[in-house]
Design a protein around this motif. Structure first.
Motif, PDB file in Angstrom:
ATOM      1  N   UNK A  33      31.622  42.221 -53.693  1.00  0.00           N
ATOM      2  CA  UNK A  33      31.855  43.072 -52.530  1.00  0.00           C
ATOM      3  C   UNK A  33      30.662  42.941 -51.605  1.00  0.00           C
ATOM      4  N   UNK A  34      30.905  42.806 -50.312  1.00  0.00           N
ATOM      5  CA  UNK A  34      29.821  42.706 -49.342  1.00  0.00           C
ATOM      6  C   UNK A  34      29.184  44.075 -49.130  1.00  0.00           C
ATOM      7  N   UNK A  35      27.998  44.101 -48.487  1.00  0.00           N
ATOM      8  CA  UNK A  35      27.408  45.408 -48.164  1.00  0.00           C
ATOM      9  C   UNK A  35      28.301  46.272 -47.276  1.00  0.00           C
ATOM     10  N   UNK A  36      29.308  45.658 -46.621  1.00  0.00           N
ATOM     11  CA  UNK A  36      30.214  46.402 -45.752  1.00  0.00           C
ATOM     12  C   UNK A  36      31.464  46.853 -46.495  1.00  0.00           C
ATOM     13  N   UNK A  37      31.521  46.572 -47.804  1.00  0.00           N
ATOM     14  CA  UNK A  37      32.655  47.003 -48.602  1.00  0.00           C
ATOM     15  C   UNK A  37      33.826  46.047 -48.600  1.00  0.00           C
ATOM     16  N   UNK A  38      33.668  44.865 -48.005  1.00  0.00           N
ATOM     17  CA  UNK A  38      34.752  43.887 -47.956  1.00  0.00           C
ATOM     18  C   UNK A  38      34.667  42.954 -49.163  1.00  0.00           C
ATOM     19  N   UNK A  39      35.802  42.518 -49.718  1.00  0.00           N
ATOM     20  CA  UNK A  39      35.776  41.567 -50.833  1.00  0.00           C
ATOM     21  C   UNK A  39      35.360  40.184 -50.345  1.00  0.00           C
ATOM     22  N   UNK A 163      18.632  46.181 -42.571  1.00  0.00           N
ATOM     23  CA  UNK A 163      18.721  47.110 -43.689  1.00  0.00           C
ATOM     24  C   UNK A 163      20.180  47.419 -44.009  1.00  0.00           C
ATOM     25  N   UNK A 164      20.689  46.831 -45.092  1.00  0.00           N
ATOM     26  CA  UNK A 164      22.101  47.000 -45.435  1.00  0.00           C
ATOM     27  C   UNK A 164      22.420  48.390 -45.970  1.00  0.00           C
ATOM     28  N   UNK A 165      21.384  49.214 -46.243  1.00  0.00           N
ATOM     29  CA  UNK A 165      21.639  50.569 -46.737  1.00  0.00           C
ATOM     30  C   UNK A 165      21.951  51.546 -45.610  1.00  0.00           C
ATOM     31  N   UNK A 166      21.667  51.157 -44.378  1.00  0.00           N
ATOM     32  CA  UNK A 166      21.922  52.054 -43.245  1.00  0.00           C
ATOM     33  C   UNK A 166      23.395  52.019 -42.847  1.00  0.00           C
ATOM     34  N   UNK A 167      23.918  53.121 -42.316  1.00  0.00           N
ATOM     35  CA  UNK A 167      25.286  53.102 -41.785  1.00  0.00           C
ATOM     36  C   UNK A 167      25.412  52.040 -40.695  1.00  0.00           C
ATOM     37  N   UNK A 168      26.587  51.419 -40.640  1.00  0.00           N
ATOM     38  CA  UNK A 168      26.766  50.320 -39.705  1.00  0.00           C
ATOM     39  C   UNK A 168      26.550  50.736 -38.266  1.00  0.00           C
ATOM     40  N   UNK A 169      26.896  51.977 -37.901  1.00  0.00           N
ATOM     41  CA  UNK A 169      26.709  52.371 -36.506  1.00  0.00           C
ATOM     42  C   UNK A 169      25.235  52.387 -36.123  1.00  0.00           C
ATOM     43  N   UNK A 170      24.350  52.717 -37.079  1.00  0.00           N
ATOM     44  CA  UNK A 170      22.916  52.687 -36.794  1.00  0.00           C
ATOM     45  C   UNK A 170      22.409  51.257 -36.632  1.00  0.00           C
ATOM     46  N   UNK A 171      22.916  50.343 -37.453  1.00  0.00           N
ATOM     47  CA  UNK A 171      22.490  48.944 -37.345  1.00  0.00           C
ATOM     48  C   UNK A 171      22.989  48.316 -36.044  1.00  0.00           C
ATOM     49  N   UNK A 370       9.322  47.106 -52.631  1.00  0.00           N
ATOM     50  CA  UNK A 370      10.072  45.944 -52.156  1.00  0.00           C
ATOM     51  C   UNK A 370      11.203  46.383 -51.228  1.00  0.00           C
ATOM     52  N   UNK A 371      11.525  45.521 -50.288  1.00  0.00           N
ATOM     53  CA  UNK A 371      12.610  45.798 -49.336  1.00  0.00           C
ATOM     54  C   UNK A 371      13.931  45.378 -49.982  1.00  0.00           C
ATOM     55  N   UNK A 372      14.377  46.183 -50.937  1.00  0.00           N
ATOM     56  CA  UNK A 372      15.510  45.778 -51.772  1.00  0.00           C
ATOM     57  C   UNK A 372      16.833  45.747 -51.011  1.00  0.00           C
ATOM     58  N   UNK A 373      16.959  46.540 -49.959  1.00  0.00           N
ATOM     59  CA  UNK A 373      18.225  46.574 -49.219  1.00  0.00           C
ATOM     60  C   UNK A 373      18.223  45.655 -48.000  1.00  0.00           C
ATOM     61  N   UNK A 374      17.130  44.959 -47.782  1.00  0.00           N
ATOM     62  CA  UNK A 374      17.033  44.114 -46.585  1.00  0.00           C
ATOM     63  C   UNK A 374      17.671  42.749 -46.823  1.00  0.00           C
TER      64      UNK A 374
END
Length: 386
Positions: A33-39, A163-171, A370-374
């Motif tokens: 699954x991608x960070x965006x929830x897509x397979x 940062x993949x942990x942030x909501x997409x609208x913020x990115x 570490x920048x684990x979500x980057x």
């Protein structure tokens, strides 16, 4: 590290997790699954990764959905031929090894100034703040004609974008802020082209590029030009400090710097994965059928530690100078700035070791952040002494 993270982004310190190697050495292609929830299908073997990256006709960048609908004009990593070919042809002459070599004296000055700043900061000092981040930031600012005084703002935006942990609208908001900022610089270059790369593109290719394309190209170069090299300098220093035998060899024989840089690029693989591709028709990779319209993710760390690439790939060995790694990608999207990144690393790391012969971690027991979500892996701070 967290099990909720996508498999291709999981790390254990400087190493990819064992599950990623297991997927590579077993199935080779697995559903994730991608960070965006897509397979998506995760490709992790060296040859399979190279095959995907080399074939935009089967594995498209342009067809991949962009979550949040951020700006796309001029974004080379989101284009396929012929649009990608046209833009890249305009930029390639600016990133040749010969052209980069002309920058060597200035890069050396920038490195020395950063070392002076690190020394003035006193012990212990944060290597990221005073050295790893300023060096590539100033280099790319001068190359593009971006005011260095704005570095804090564009770095903060870059961190949010990656940062993949942030909501997409913020990115996406950070992407738009970055686009608006760069659009202002492009407008100034169009009105009064300088001697930097933006000015050159306006003077020589102004009729071939729209202002939106210029903005997109410049935004991508600014983001990639400082984030990747900054994290390589930080993690590269950490890797050497954690491998004192390798550090000693490099001190004793500065001629090892070129193979050392290649090994650092391979072993660290700070770019977790390249932007996903989308299959244009049913495709087969590594004996696995991937249906048309599927997302495909290539794991750079797994491919660069594939036993098919090199013997004993988990061992960090600066003497071998690995060729064939995919730290800069492969195929049409192979990183334009690779010669610049190599030069910055080749100049900066030996200069750091010369200036501070006693360089060491300030507190070896201190946990590292570490920048684990980057999407570009790194360490937020690295406190050192000397």
């Amino acid at each position: 590290m967290t099990e909720a993270m996508p498999l291709h982004m999981r790390r254990n310190g400087l190493n990819p997790v064992a599950e990623l190697a297991k997927a590579r050495d077993g199935e080779g292609v697995v559903r994730v699954e991608t960070p965006f929830g897509l397979p998506a299908y995760l490709v992790s073997r060296k040859e399979d990764v190279r095959e995907v990256l080399a074939d935009p006709a089967r594995f498209s960048s342009a067809l991949t959905p962009i979550p949040g609908d951020g700006p796309t004009a001029g974004q080379l990593i989101r284009l396929d031929p012929p649009d990608h070919t046209r833009l890249r042809r305009l930029l390639t002459p600016e990133f040749t090894v010969r052209r980069m070599n002309r920058l060597e004296p200035r890069i050396t000055e920038i490195v020395q100034a950063a070392l002076d700043d690190l020394e003035r900061a006193g012990r212990p000092a944060d290597l990221v703040t005073h050295f790893a981040l300023p060096v590539p930031s100033l280099v790319i600012c001068e190359l593009l004609g971006v005011p260095y005084a704005d570095r804090g703002e564009f770095h903060a935006r870059a961190v949010r974008i990656l940062d993949s942990s942030l909501p997409m609208d913020q990115r996406v908001a950070a992407q738009r802020e970055d686009h608006d900022y760069m659009a202002g610089l492009v407008a100034r270059a169009l009105a009064d082209p300088g001697e930097d790369m933006l000015g050159m593109l306006v003077r020589e290719h102004g009729d071939d590029l729209t202002s939106d394309e210029l903005t997109g190209v410049a935004s991508l170069l600014l983001l990639a030009g400082h984030e990747t090299t900054a994290n390589m300098l930080g993690l590269g220093t950490l890797a050497l400090l954690w491998h004192q035998d390798q550090l000693a060899m490099l001190r004793e024989d500065p001629g090892l710097i070129e193979p050392a840089v290649e090994e650092l690029l391979r072993w660290l693989s700070v770019v977790q994965s390249l932007p996903p591709r989308t299959t244009t028709a049913d495709a087969e990779i590594g004996g696995h059928r991937i249906p048309a319209g599927s997302l495909v993710i290539c794991s750079i760390p797994a491919a660069n530690r594939d036993p098919a690439l090199i013997d004993d790939p988990e061992t960090f060995d600066i003497t071998r100078g690995t060729t064939g790694h995919v730290a800069f990608g492969h195929g049409p999207h192979h990183c334009l700035g690779a010669p610049l990144a190599r030069m910055e690393l080749r100049i900066a790391l030996p200069a750091l070791l010369r200036r501070f012969p006693g360089l060491a971690l300030a507190d070896p027991a201190e946990p590292l952040d570490f920048r684990v979500f980057s999407l570009v892996y790194g360490v937020r701070a690295l406190r050192v002494t000397w």
